[in-house]
Design a protein around this motif. Sequence first.
Motif, PDB file in Angstrom:
ATOM      1  N   HIS A  82     129.880  26.173  45.711  1.00 39.14           N
ATOM      2  CA  HIS A  82     130.449  24.792  45.236  1.00 39.14           C
ATOM      3  C   HIS A  82     131.372  24.374  46.035  1.00 39.14           C
ATOM      4  CE1 HIS A  82     131.695  22.189  42.150  1.00 39.14           C
ATOM      5  NE2 HIS A  82     132.833  22.467  42.354  1.00 39.14           N
ATOM      6  N   GLN A 142     130.359   8.944  45.592  1.00 40.46           N
ATOM      7  CA  GLN A 142     128.980   9.085  45.560  1.00 40.46           C
ATOM      8  C   GLN A 142     128.348   9.408  46.952  1.00 40.46           C
ATOM      9  OE1 GLN A 142     127.263   5.971  43.233  1.00 40.46           O
ATOM     10  NE2 GLN A 142     127.555   6.965  41.579  1.00 40.46           N
ATOM     11  N   ALA A 169     129.629  12.775  48.173  1.00 36.14           N
ATOM     12  CA  ALA A 169     129.082  13.878  47.384  1.00 36.14           C
ATOM     13  C   ALA A 169     127.531  14.240  48.044  1.00 36.14           C
ATOM     14  CB  ALA A 169     129.036  13.580  45.944  1.00 36.14           C
ATOM     15  N   GLN A 170     126.946  13.085  48.102  1.00 39.37           N
ATOM     16  CA  GLN A 170     125.585  13.271  48.741  1.00 39.37           C
ATOM     17  C   GLN A 170     125.531  13.807  49.965  1.00 39.37           C
ATOM     18  OE1 GLN A 170     122.704  12.772  47.162  1.00 39.37           O
ATOM     19  NE2 GLN A 170     123.904  12.456  45.233  1.00 39.37           N
ATOM     20  N   GLY A 176     126.490  17.424  49.964  1.00 40.37           N
ATOM     21  CA  GLY A 176     125.237  18.191  49.327  1.00 40.37           C
ATOM     22  C   GLY A 176     124.109  18.510  50.444  1.00 40.37           C
ATOM     23  N   LEU A 207     125.240  21.310  52.449  1.00 44.96           N
ATOM     24  CA  LEU A 207     124.700  22.540  52.029  1.00 44.96           C
ATOM     25  C   LEU A 207     123.410  22.989  51.936  1.00 44.96           C
ATOM     26  CD1 LEU A 207     127.183  22.539  48.726  1.00 44.96           C
ATOM     27  CD2 LEU A 207     127.530  23.602  50.514  1.00 44.96           C
ATOM     28  N   ARG A 208     122.530  21.991  51.765  1.00 46.79           N
ATOM     29  CA  ARG A 208     121.340  22.365  51.699  1.00 46.79           C
ATOM     30  C   ARG A 208     120.999  22.788  53.096  1.00 46.79           C
ATOM     31  NH1 ARG A 208     121.146  17.633  49.006  1.00 46.79           N
ATOM     32  NH2 ARG A 208     120.234  16.244  50.776  1.00 46.79           N
ATOM     33  N   GLN A 237     122.311  28.070  43.457  1.00 47.49           N
ATOM     34  CA  GLN A 237     122.822  26.737  43.045  1.00 47.49           C
ATOM     35  C   GLN A 237     123.863  26.115  44.058  1.00 47.49           C
ATOM     36  OE1 GLN A 237     123.895  26.751  39.000  1.00 47.49           O
ATOM     37  NE2 GLN A 237     122.766  28.490  38.465  1.00 47.49           N
ATOM     38  N   LEU A 238     123.510  25.013  44.328  1.00 47.15           N
ATOM     39  CA  LEU A 238     124.450  24.108  45.357  1.00 47.15           C
ATOM     40  C   LEU A 238     125.061  22.963  44.561  1.00 47.15           C
ATOM     41  CD1 LEU A 238     122.274  24.047  48.409  1.00 47.15           C
ATOM     42  CD2 LEU A 238     123.801  25.897  47.919  1.00 47.15           C
ATOM     43  N   SER A 239     126.313  22.988  44.501  1.00 45.61           N
ATOM     44  CA  SER A 239     126.964  21.704  43.753  1.00 45.61           C
ATOM     45  C   SER A 239     128.320  21.225  44.764  1.00 45.61           C
ATOM     46  CB  SER A 239     127.520  22.178  42.262  1.00 45.61           C
ATOM     47  OG  SER A 239     128.286  23.332  42.465  1.00 45.61           O
ATOM     48  N   VAL A 240     128.359  19.969  44.277  1.00 45.05           N
ATOM     49  CA  VAL A 240     129.440  19.257  44.925  1.00 45.05           C
ATOM     50  C   VAL A 240     130.077  18.256  43.773  1.00 45.05           C
ATOM     51  CG1 VAL A 240     130.380  17.480  46.465  1.00 45.05           C
ATOM     52  CG2 VAL A 240     128.306  19.149  47.104  1.00 45.05           C
ATOM     53  N   ASP A 241     131.581  18.331  43.947  1.00 43.41           N
ATOM     54  CA  ASP A 241     132.414  17.446  43.019  1.00 43.41           C
ATOM     55  C   ASP A 241     133.368  16.865  43.707  1.00 43.41           C
ATOM     56  OD1 ASP A 241     133.461  16.230  40.750  1.00 43.41           O
ATOM     57  OD2 ASP A 241     134.502  18.120  40.125  1.00 43.41           O
TER      58      ASP A 241
END
Length: 119
Positions: free
Chosen positions: A63, A78, A81-82, A85, A88-89, A101-105
């Motif tokens: 995260h 946004q 965040a993209q 992400g 991360l991928r 699980q990969l997540s960004v805030d």
Amino acid sequence: MPHLHIEYTANLPDLDEQALMAALNQVVCSHPSVLHDSEVKARIHRIASFRIGTQPQDRAFVHVLLQLLEGRSEATRQELAQALGAVLRQQVPPRPGLHVQLSVDVAEMNRPCYYKHQG
């Protein structure tokens, strides 16, 4: 400011922390809304004790929390965040037998309540 907080579960022992921080920092530092790369501060935490649902043995997460001073548009947040992400991928490939699980805030910090001193 900005601050990058990265957390990941201990069952991802081969995660290259330095490479991940470098790639995430590059995204934030190169964004036009960030004026100076020296303002981007990243830290990473390996979480030894965690629980995901009811079956933590085959689950993991990474995260990213990006904190920005308020004032940037929702579209900018946004976009960041993209982009984070996507890093991360790229940096956390799928692992057989492990659901990751990969997540960004992207969160705004209240400008009047943020204190910073440079000495």
